[in-house]
Design an enzyme around this catalytic site. Structure first.
Site, PDB file in Angstrom:
ATOM      1  N   ARG A  55      -1.620   9.352   9.120  1.00  0.00           N
ATOM      2  CA  ARG A  55      -1.623   7.961   9.367  1.00  0.00           C
ATOM      3  C   ARG A  55      -1.044   7.027   8.040  1.00  0.00           C
ATOM      4  O   ARG A  55      -1.417   7.316   6.968  1.00  0.00           O
ATOM      5  CB  ARG A  55      -2.984   7.366   9.756  1.00  0.00           C
ATOM      6  CG  ARG A  55      -2.886   5.838   9.915  1.00  0.00           C
ATOM      7  CD  ARG A  55      -4.589   5.466  10.106  1.00  0.00           C
ATOM      8  NE  ARG A  55      -5.339   5.638   8.742  1.00  0.00           N
ATOM      9  CZ  ARG A  55      -5.897   4.734   8.032  1.00  0.00           C
ATOM     10  NH1 ARG A  55      -6.059   3.529   8.812  1.00  0.00           N
ATOM     11  NH2 ARG A  55      -6.292   4.780   7.128  1.00  0.00           N
ATOM     12  N   HIS A  68     -11.769  10.676   6.510  1.00  0.00           N
ATOM     13  CA  HIS A  68     -11.461   9.287   6.724  1.00  0.00           C
ATOM     14  C   HIS A  68     -11.089   8.429   7.993  1.00  0.00           C
ATOM     15  O   HIS A  68     -11.619   7.756   8.352  1.00  0.00           O
ATOM     16  CB  HIS A  68     -10.404   8.997   5.511  1.00  0.00           C
ATOM     17  CG  HIS A  68     -10.320   7.247   5.432  1.00  0.00           C
ATOM     18  ND1 HIS A  68     -11.260   6.524   5.149  1.00  0.00           N
ATOM     19  CD2 HIS A  68      -9.122   6.617   5.551  1.00  0.00           C
ATOM     20  CE1 HIS A  68     -10.933   5.379   5.134  1.00  0.00           C
ATOM     21  NE2 HIS A  68      -9.425   5.261   5.221  1.00  0.00           N
ATOM     22  N   GLU A  87       0.919  -1.147   0.086  1.00  0.00           N
ATOM     23  CA  GLU A  87      -0.156  -0.160   0.084  1.00  0.00           C
ATOM     24  C   GLU A  87       0.883   1.174   0.004  1.00  0.00           C
ATOM     25  O   GLU A  87       2.144   1.019   0.293  1.00  0.00           O
ATOM     26  CB  GLU A  87      -0.916   0.029   1.199  1.00  0.00           C
ATOM     27  CG  GLU A  87      -2.253  -0.894   0.898  1.00  0.00           C
ATOM     28  CD  GLU A  87      -3.226  -0.236   2.073  1.00  0.00           C
ATOM     29  OE1 GLU A  87      -2.896  -0.081   3.086  1.00  0.00           O
ATOM     30  OE2 GLU A  87      -4.408  -0.564   1.773  1.00  0.00           O
ATOM     31  N   ARG A 123      -1.165   9.962   1.717  1.00  0.00           N
ATOM     32  CA  ARG A 123      -2.481  10.417   1.472  1.00  0.00           C
ATOM     33  C   ARG A 123      -2.759  11.773   1.487  1.00  0.00           C
ATOM     34  O   ARG A 123      -3.618  12.377   0.638  1.00  0.00           O
ATOM     35  CB  ARG A 123      -3.414   9.670   2.550  1.00  0.00           C
ATOM     36  CG  ARG A 123      -3.580   8.419   2.134  1.00  0.00           C
ATOM     37  CD  ARG A 123      -4.693   7.780   3.374  1.00  0.00           C
ATOM     38  NE  ARG A 123      -4.804   6.301   2.924  1.00  0.00           N
ATOM     39  CZ  ARG A 123      -5.421   5.549   3.764  1.00  0.00           C
ATOM     40  NH1 ARG A 123      -5.783   5.923   4.861  1.00  0.00           N
ATOM     41  NH2 ARG A 123      -5.500   4.320   3.517  1.00  0.00           N
ATOM     42  N   HIS A 151      -9.243  10.802   2.863  1.00  0.00           N
ATOM     43  CA  HIS A 151      -8.915   9.736   1.877  1.00  0.00           C
ATOM     44  C   HIS A 151      -9.263  10.368   0.536  1.00  0.00           C
ATOM     45  O   HIS A 151     -10.134  11.181   0.320  1.00  0.00           O
ATOM     46  CB  HIS A 151      -9.818   8.381   2.033  1.00  0.00           C
ATOM     47  CG  HIS A 151      -9.485   7.419   1.208  1.00  0.00           C
ATOM     48  ND1 HIS A 151      -9.070   7.203   0.021  1.00  0.00           N
ATOM     49  CD2 HIS A 151      -8.749   6.041   1.912  1.00  0.00           C
ATOM     50  CE1 HIS A 151      -8.670   6.192  -0.388  1.00  0.00           C
ATOM     51  NE2 HIS A 151      -8.261   5.595   0.884  1.00  0.00           N
TER      52      HIS A 151
END
Ligand SMILES: Cc1cc2nc3c(=O)[nH]c(=O)nc-3n(C[C@H](O)[C@H](O)[C@H](O)COP(=O)(O)OP(=O)(O)OC[C@H]3O[C@@H](n4cnc5c(N)ncnc54)[C@H](O)[C@@H]3O)c2cc1C
Length: 516
Positions: free
Chosen positions: A372, A337, A113, A278, A233
């Site tokens: 995060r 998110h 990811e 992100r 997100h």
């Protein structure tokens, strides 16, 4: 003498894992909706990060998390959580959760990811990891005699005369009035109430995720940390649904690209391209949108028809919106998110208020800092639940004390639409002083009329964001675009937030009077 139970508030991964780890101590788990519903956990698609690969180590995992955290990650806590990764996966397997195996059947399959330097994302049921995890934990909880489950909404923490938390006041499911509230004494209370995405008009969270945990802890006097850090997100699927379905990051991990309506791939000039952190991707998408563009996620070049079998959850969500990702690019936009900030906790999940612990998204452990790393939150909740249970088991029971029963008007299950729009506009992907001060002012006046949890949580976030005069991680300020040299945390209590808001509201009134 029969001991009071430990009360766990929340039926997501954090609440269920804590309740299971506390066995055989008696636990009452209170969740606002039936188990398996209303929790962000069941929506998790990406997976759980754990350094399991031959080329991976907890140190590498921790390094990636610290880079994402943009100077505000706690290195000790980050290393500890990364080290707990493999054991957390083992523990989940012991609860009956099966993870996807590698093609050769030997060992767990590991996915990649964004911003992870190694393949370390563990899945269950492809992109249905959260559903599998929560179903497994619910089944395990039902088999555990020490756990009783109550469906109800916690309105307040009940305080003892010496200032510790000694129970909760909750409204059982179906009851509507404050007078139906029940006082439940507890030997300790664990907040596992999840996040705040439902405060925003565009969110991937359950719309009931309105930060009640922050409001409960704040009213009890707890210190809250880094509340301004809200992760947006970048790829929520824009098909007009409230809660917005998510196009998992794993799609970009596999090579899906972002394009605007003219087919331009606007991320390729940015370091990391679609796999940049992100906040960078969300910011780039947001800037396209405010420039009047529509943005799309295109899986066709890399996955073609295989998108249906490799990403069945994503494929089903697109079908719900009448779209076929094998034949068309899918419209997306950023949406609230994940909340990196939360109730400040120590190494064992203890808050600054005796008798109160916090676990999962509602807590600020120091792992996420300003941003995060994807798939670290499920891991964090499992790791932390073990430490909280150890701490409670090793501690002395709180003595029974007289509790004050609060008489609060029950908050709505959902934030008001106008508050959600305001949070999107004024406390969203890119903020500035004017918007933040407007949000603080409006929340302050709304609170003077009705002390809703959602408004209180929104105020706490807006005041924290207004105080941070820099751009860092997920906190992007149009009026303070630089990152300051010295990273610092924002810590706030309810009293401080209300005082700031009152001063601001008064100064705005004075300015208006002077103008008039
Ligand atoms: C779409 C989506 C995808 C995600 N994908 C991933 C992923 O792949 N990997 C990853 O690591 N993380 C992922 N995340 C983040 C992760 O799912 C959450 O951070 C995590 O599940 C939070 O768990 P939790 O137990 O803290 O809260 P939740 O799972 O949200 O549970 C909160 C619980 O608290 C209850 N509650 C709240 N207030 C009250 C109250 N006042 N009284 C009683 N009960 C209350 C709720 O009803 C609920 O049961 C994703 C999040 C979303 C939204």
């Amino acid at each position: 003498m029969r001991q009071n139970p430990i009360i766990v508030i929340g039926g997501g991964i954090a609440g269920l894992a804590t309740a299971l780890r506390l066995a055989p101590l008696p636990v009452v788990l209170i969740a606002a909706s039936p188990l398996g519903t209303g929790a962000a956990t069941s929506l998790a698609q990406g997976g759980i990060a754990a350094a399991l690969g031959d080329d991976d180590t907890p140190l590498l995992h921790a390094d990636d998390a610290l880079v994402a955290a943009a100077g505000l990650g706690d290195p000790t806590m980050t290393q500890r959580i990364a080290e707990a990764g493999p054991a957390a996966i083992d523990w989940l397997r012991e609860q009956g959760i099966g993870f996807d195996r590698a093609g050769d059947g030997d060992g767990i399959a590991l996915g990649l990811e964004a911003a992870h330097s190694r393949r370390r994302i563990v899945h269950a049921g492809g992109d249905r990891t959260g559903r599998r995890v929560i179903d497994g934990l619910i089944a395990a909880a039902h088999k555990t005699p020490s756990i009783s489950v109550i469906e109800g909404k916690v309105l307040d923490l009940a305080m003892t005369a010496n200032g510790s938390v000694g129970g909760v006041v909750y409204l059982p499911a179906g009851a509507r009035q404050a007078s139906d509230a029940v006082l439940l004494p507890g030997r300790g209370v664990v907040l596992a109430t999840g996040g705040i995405g439902g405060l925003y008009a565009h969110t991937t969270n359950p719309v009931t995720a309105i930060g009640t945990g922050l409001a409960l802890a704040a009213r009890a006097g707890a210190v809250l940390r880094d509340l301004e850090f809200v992760q947006f997100h970048p790829t929520a699927i824009a098909i007009g649904r409230d809660r917005m379905p998510l196009a998992t990051e794993a799609l970009r991990g596999e090579g899906a690209i972002l394009v605007n309506a003219r087919g331009e791939r606007f991320m390729d000039a940015i370091p990391g391209a679609e796999l940049a952190p992100r906040d960078i991707v969300a910011n780039a998408v947001f800037r396209q949108i405010i420039a009047g563009e529509q943005v799309f996620l295109d899986t066709r070049p890399i996955l073609g028809q295989a998108v249906h079998t490799r990403f069945p959850g994503f494929s089903a969500l697109c079908t719900l919106g009448g779209l076929d990702p094998a034949n068309q690019a899918i419209p997306i936009r950023p949406a609230a998110h994940y909340h990196m900030g939360g109730v400040k906790v120590g190494a064992s999940g203890q808050t600054t208020v005796p008798g109160l612990w916090a676990c999962g998204e509602v807590a600020s452990t120091g792992l996420h800092g300003a941003n995060r790393l994807a798939s670290n939150s499920l891991l964090e909740a499992v790791a932390q639940s073990g430490w909280i249970a150890e701490d409670i088991k090793s501690g002395t029971a709180f003595k029974a004390a007289r509790l004050e029963q609060a008489r609060r008007t029950p908050s709505m299950g959902q934030a008001h639409a106008s508050l959600r729009r305001q949070m999107d506009r004024d406390v969203g992907v890119v903020r500035d002083a004017a918007g933040l001060q407007r949000a603080i002012h409006d929340c302050w006046f709304a609170l003077t009329e009705n002390a809703q949890d959602a408004t209180l949580a929104a105020l706490l976030i807006a005041v924290s964001a207004e105080r941070r005069h820099e751009s860092r991680g997920a906190h992007q300020r149009a009026d303070h675009t630089r990152t300051s040299g010295t990273p610092r945390h924002t810590e706030i209590t309810l009293t401080e937030a209300l005082e700031s808001a009152r001063e601001l509201a008064e100064s705005r009134i004075e300015a208006m009077e002077a103008f008039a």
